[in-house]
Design a protein around this motif. Structure first.
Motif, PDB file in Angstrom:
ATOM      1  N   LEU A 123       0.821  -1.199   0.000  1.00  0.00           N
ATOM      2  CA  LEU A 123       0.000   0.000   0.000  1.00  0.00           C
ATOM      3  C   LEU A 123       0.859   1.253   0.000  1.00  0.00           C
ATOM      4  CD1 LEU A 123      -0.265   1.551   3.039  1.00  0.00           C
ATOM      5  CD2 LEU A 123      -1.289  -0.647   3.583  1.00  0.00           C
ATOM      6  N   LYS A 124       0.281   2.284  -0.603  1.00  0.00           N
ATOM      7  CA  LYS A 124       0.879   3.612  -0.638  1.00  0.00           C
ATOM      8  C   LYS A 124      -0.118   4.574  -0.022  1.00  0.00           C
ATOM      9  CE  LYS A 124       2.202   7.304  -3.859  1.00  0.00           C
ATOM     10  NZ  LYS A 124       1.196   8.234  -3.293  1.00  0.00           N
ATOM     11  N   CYS A 125       0.337   5.376   0.917  1.00  0.00           N
ATOM     12  CA  CYS A 125      -0.553   6.365   1.506  1.00  0.00           C
ATOM     13  C   CYS A 125      -0.641   7.587   0.591  1.00  0.00           C
ATOM     14  CB  CYS A 125      -0.095   6.753   2.907  1.00  0.00           C
ATOM     15  SG  CYS A 125       1.488   7.610   2.995  1.00  0.00           S
ATOM     16  N   PHE A 126      -1.539   8.499   0.886  1.00  0.00           N
ATOM     17  CA  PHE A 126      -1.729   9.685   0.063  1.00  0.00           C
ATOM     18  C   PHE A 126      -0.529  10.626   0.197  1.00  0.00           C
ATOM     19  CE2 PHE A 126      -6.026   8.128   0.855  1.00  0.00           C
ATOM     20  CZ  PHE A 126      -6.542   8.142  -0.435  1.00  0.00           C
ATOM     21  N   ASP A 127      -0.193  11.311  -0.899  1.00  0.00           N
ATOM     22  CA  ASP A 127       0.981  12.183  -0.912  1.00  0.00           C
ATOM     23  C   ASP A 127       0.882  13.285   0.134  1.00  0.00           C
ATOM     24  OD1 ASP A 127       2.135  10.736  -2.971  1.00  0.00           O
ATOM     25  OD2 ASP A 127       1.321  12.035  -4.546  1.00  0.00           O
ATOM     26  N   GLU A 128      -0.322  13.762   0.388  1.00  0.00           N
ATOM     27  CA  GLU A 128      -0.488  14.853   1.346  1.00  0.00           C
ATOM     28  C   GLU A 128      -0.572  14.352   2.795  1.00  0.00           C
ATOM     29  OE1 GLU A 128      -4.639  13.734  -0.178  1.00  0.00           O
ATOM     30  OE2 GLU A 128      -2.598  13.922  -0.975  1.00  0.00           O
ATOM     31  N   LYS A 201     -13.101  -1.499   1.648  1.00  0.00           N
ATOM     32  CA  LYS A 201     -12.657  -0.573   0.612  1.00  0.00           C
ATOM     33  C   LYS A 201     -12.902   0.880   1.027  1.00  0.00           C
ATOM     34  CE  LYS A 201     -13.305  -1.321  -3.755  1.00  0.00           C
ATOM     35  NZ  LYS A 201     -13.911  -1.636  -5.073  1.00  0.00           N
ATOM     36  N   GLU A 202     -14.067   1.163   1.596  1.00  0.00           N
ATOM     37  CA  GLU A 202     -14.367   2.534   2.010  1.00  0.00           C
ATOM     38  C   GLU A 202     -13.398   2.979   3.104  1.00  0.00           C
ATOM     39  OE1 GLU A 202     -15.629   5.974   3.940  1.00  0.00           O
ATOM     40  OE2 GLU A 202     -15.599   4.037   4.975  1.00  0.00           O
ATOM     41  N   ASP A 203     -13.136   2.103   4.056  1.00  0.00           N
ATOM     42  CA  ASP A 203     -12.236   2.478   5.136  1.00  0.00           C
ATOM     43  C   ASP A 203     -10.809   2.656   4.613  1.00  0.00           C
ATOM     44  OD1 ASP A 203     -12.173   2.934   8.069  1.00  0.00           O
ATOM     45  OD2 ASP A 203     -10.622   1.390   7.969  1.00  0.00           O
ATOM     46  N   GLY A 204     -10.419   1.807   3.670  1.00  0.00           N
ATOM     47  CA  GLY A 204      -9.091   1.936   3.081  1.00  0.00           C
ATOM     48  C   GLY A 204      -8.893   3.252   2.356  1.00  0.00           C
ATOM     49  N   SER A 205      -9.986   3.846   1.869  1.00  0.00           N
ATOM     50  CA  SER A 205      -9.884   5.097   1.124  1.00  0.00           C
ATOM     51  C   SER A 205      -9.448   6.261   2.001  1.00  0.00           C
ATOM     52  CB  SER A 205     -11.233   5.430   0.466  1.00  0.00           C
ATOM     53  OG  SER A 205     -12.198   5.822   1.431  1.00  0.00           O
ATOM     54  N   HIS A 206      -9.428   6.079   3.315  1.00  0.00           N
ATOM     55  CA  HIS A 206      -9.002   7.138   4.226  1.00  0.00           C
ATOM     56  C   HIS A 206      -7.489   7.170   4.417  1.00  0.00           C
ATOM     57  CE1 HIS A 206     -13.089   8.215   5.444  1.00  0.00           C
ATOM     58  NE2 HIS A 206     -13.355   6.924   5.452  1.00  0.00           N
ATOM     59  N   PHE A 207      -6.794   6.099   4.029  1.00  0.00           N
ATOM     60  CA  PHE A 207      -5.348   6.099   4.268  1.00  0.00           C
ATOM     61  C   PHE A 207      -4.546   5.445   3.145  1.00  0.00           C
ATOM     62  CE2 PHE A 207      -6.717   2.004   5.782  1.00  0.00           C
ATOM     63  CZ  PHE A 207      -5.638   1.138   5.642  1.00  0.00           C
ATOM     64  N   MET A 208      -5.202   4.896   2.114  1.00  0.00           N
ATOM     65  CA  MET A 208      -4.485   4.229   1.027  1.00  0.00           C
ATOM     66  C   MET A 208      -4.783   4.890  -0.310  1.00  0.00           C
ATOM     67  SD  MET A 208      -4.589   0.128   1.797  1.00  0.00           S
ATOM     68  CE  MET A 208      -6.369   0.005   1.712  1.00  0.00           C
ATOM     69  N   ASP A 209      -3.748   5.357  -0.978  1.00  0.00           N
ATOM     70  CA  ASP A 209      -3.888   5.896  -2.322  1.00  0.00           C
ATOM     71  C   ASP A 209      -3.816   4.778  -3.357  1.00  0.00           C
ATOM     72  OD1 ASP A 209      -4.018   7.713  -4.444  1.00  0.00           O
ATOM     73  OD2 ASP A 209      -1.846   7.941  -4.502  1.00  0.00           O
ATOM     74  N   VAL A 210      -2.935   3.803  -3.125  1.00  0.00           N
ATOM     75  CA  VAL A 210      -2.757   2.656  -4.013  1.00  0.00           C
ATOM     76  C   VAL A 210      -2.688   1.401  -3.156  1.00  0.00           C
ATOM     77  CG1 VAL A 210      -1.301   1.548  -5.760  1.00  0.00           C
ATOM     78  CG2 VAL A 210      -1.438   4.047  -5.656  1.00  0.00           C
ATOM     79  N   PHE A 211      -3.366   0.343  -3.600  1.00  0.00           N
ATOM     80  CA  PHE A 211      -3.271  -0.952  -2.932  1.00  0.00           C
ATOM     81  C   PHE A 211      -3.097  -2.041  -3.985  1.00  0.00           C
ATOM     82  CE2 PHE A 211      -5.172  -4.899  -1.256  1.00  0.00           C
ATOM     83  CZ  PHE A 211      -4.338  -5.095  -0.171  1.00  0.00           C
ATOM     84  N   GLN A 212      -2.097  -2.897  -3.804  1.00  0.00           N
ATOM     85  CA  GLN A 212      -1.815  -3.982  -4.741  1.00  0.00           C
ATOM     86  C   GLN A 212      -1.861  -5.314  -4.000  1.00  0.00           C
ATOM     87  OE1 GLN A 212      -0.922  -4.017  -8.325  1.00  0.00           O
ATOM     88  NE2 GLN A 212      -1.688  -6.003  -7.683  1.00  0.00           N
ATOM     89  N   ALA A 213      -2.832  -6.166  -4.336  1.00  0.00           N
ATOM     90  CA  ALA A 213      -2.965  -7.477  -3.704  1.00  0.00           C
ATOM     91  C   ALA A 213      -2.105  -8.495  -4.430  1.00  0.00           C
ATOM     92  CB  ALA A 213      -4.427  -7.923  -3.715  1.00  0.00           C
ATOM     93  N   LEU A 214      -1.417  -9.349  -3.676  1.00  0.00           N
ATOM     94  CA  LEU A 214      -0.514 -10.356  -4.227  1.00  0.00           C
ATOM     95  C   LEU A 214      -0.746 -11.690  -3.520  1.00  0.00           C
ATOM     96  CD1 LEU A 214       2.734  -8.169  -4.124  1.00  0.00           C
ATOM     97  CD2 LEU A 214       1.422  -8.731  -6.182  1.00  0.00           C
ATOM     98  N   TYR A 215      -0.693 -12.755  -4.296  1.00  0.00           N
ATOM     99  CA  TYR A 215      -0.787 -14.110  -3.734  1.00  0.00           C
ATOM    100  C   TYR A 215       0.619 -14.669  -3.574  1.00  0.00           C
ATOM    101  CZ  TYR A 215      -1.253 -19.214  -3.839  1.00  0.00           C
ATOM    102  OH  TYR A 215      -1.122 -20.555  -3.584  1.00  0.00           O
ATOM    103  N   ALA A 216       0.944 -15.127  -2.378  1.00  0.00           N
ATOM    104  CA  ALA A 216       2.294 -15.596  -2.088  1.00  0.00           C
ATOM    105  C   ALA A 216       2.290 -17.043  -1.610  1.00  0.00           C
ATOM    106  CB  ALA A 216       2.939 -14.714  -1.019  1.00  0.00           C
ATOM    107  N   GLU A 217       3.239 -17.813  -2.123  1.00  0.00           N
ATOM    108  CA  GLU A 217       3.564 -19.119  -1.545  1.00  0.00           C
ATOM    109  C   GLU A 217       4.731 -18.895  -0.591  1.00  0.00           C
ATOM    110  OE1 GLU A 217       4.268 -21.873  -4.749  1.00  0.00           O
ATOM    111  OE2 GLU A 217       2.108 -22.119  -5.140  1.00  0.00           O
ATOM    112  N   GLU A 218       4.512 -19.215   0.665  1.00  0.00           N
ATOM    113  CA  GLU A 218       5.435 -18.852   1.733  1.00  0.00           C
ATOM    114  C   GLU A 218       6.350 -20.020   2.122  1.00  0.00           C
ATOM    115  OE1 GLU A 218       4.270 -16.761   5.779  1.00  0.00           O
ATOM    116  OE2 GLU A 218       4.143 -18.943   5.998  1.00  0.00           O
ATOM    117  N   TYR A 219       7.619 -19.663   2.368  1.00  0.00           N
ATOM    118  CA  TYR A 219       8.598 -20.613   2.891  1.00  0.00           C
ATOM    119  C   TYR A 219       9.286 -19.968   4.090  1.00  0.00           C
ATOM    120  CZ  TYR A 219       8.154 -22.893  -1.694  1.00  0.00           C
ATOM    121  OH  TYR A 219       7.687 -23.507  -2.827  1.00  0.00           O
TER     122      TYR A 219
END
Length: 223
Positions: A123-128, A201-219
């Motif tokens: 996630l990236k927060c808002f520039d301001e 999603k609505e709550d995320g709009s208060h602190f996230m400018d960009v969100f990228q979801a990723l699926y990970a296989e963990e070791y």
């Protein structure tokens, strides 16, 4: 200990299959063998399966980041972490403050692929917005809502990026990890209520400018 998160991609001309083979066969073993590395979790980024998508993989945009692995490395602070990555294509690297809001401690063997579905997000927060304010909202306001709606997750952890070691094309400010035991836990417990996706999603709009979801296989390579 100091936690660093390292975003990795392929070299020019290297296929994702060749990257994964080299990453698992050589790189992760080399990092785990370093005496200054105290804990280490390797994450191979994969395309979500059709089953995951059909059961509500959720929002987060199209993955065009080029990220093929994310390393989570805890060191004693005596080494330059990027010295472990001279042979790798480092897309971005961040010193992180980890906050675990829902813990779980599995006991499968070190080095074995974890048995759960791990949904990571950048996630990236808002520039301001000051990162400190973004982190405070994320932890204290969004976090409790996430725990309420993501009831199927065995782990919910936030990573607040407190120092950029190497900037990525997107100025990421943090990462989130949610681990689900199986596809049913994800299907019924990621967005567990009819309004869960809209609320998150609505709550995320208060602190996230960009969100990228990723699926990970963990070791988990070192603990």
């Amino acid at each position: 200990m100091i936690k660093t998160m390292i975003l990795l991609g392929a070299h020019t001309g290297q296929s994702s299959e060749d990257f994964e083979s080299s990453y698992l066969d050589s790189h992760v073993k080399s990092v785990a063998a370093n005496a200054n590395v105290k804990e280490y979790t390797a994450n191979v980024i994969k395309e979500p399966t059709q089953e995951m998508i059909d059961t509500g993989w959720g929002w987060g945009g199209v993955d065009d980041s080029g990220i093929l692995a994310i390393d989570e490395v805890w060191t004693d602070g005596t080494i330059d972490v990027l010295s472990l990555y001279r042979e790798m294509n480092v897309i971005g690297a961040y010193e992180s403050k980890q906050i675990i809001l829902r813990p779980c401690y599995p006991k499968w063997p070190i080095g074995e692929k974890s048995r759960w579905i791990k949904r990571m997000g950048l996630l990236k927060c808002f520039d301001e917005q000051r990162p400190e304010d973004c982190f405070a909202y994320w932890e204290h306001i969004h976090g409790p809502k996430a725990l309420l709606h993501h009831i199927g997750s065995g782990i919910y952890a936030q990573n607040h990026f407190i120092e950029t070691i190497k900037p990525a094309p997107i100025n990421w400010n943090g990462s989130v990890s949610l681990c689900y035991w199986n596809i049913d836990a994800f299907q019924y417990g990621h967005f567990s209520r009819p309004d869960s996706m809209d609320v998150i999603k609505e709550d995320g709009s208060h602190f996230m400018d960009v969100f990228q979801a990723l699926y990970a296989e963990e070791y988990v390579m070192k603990k």
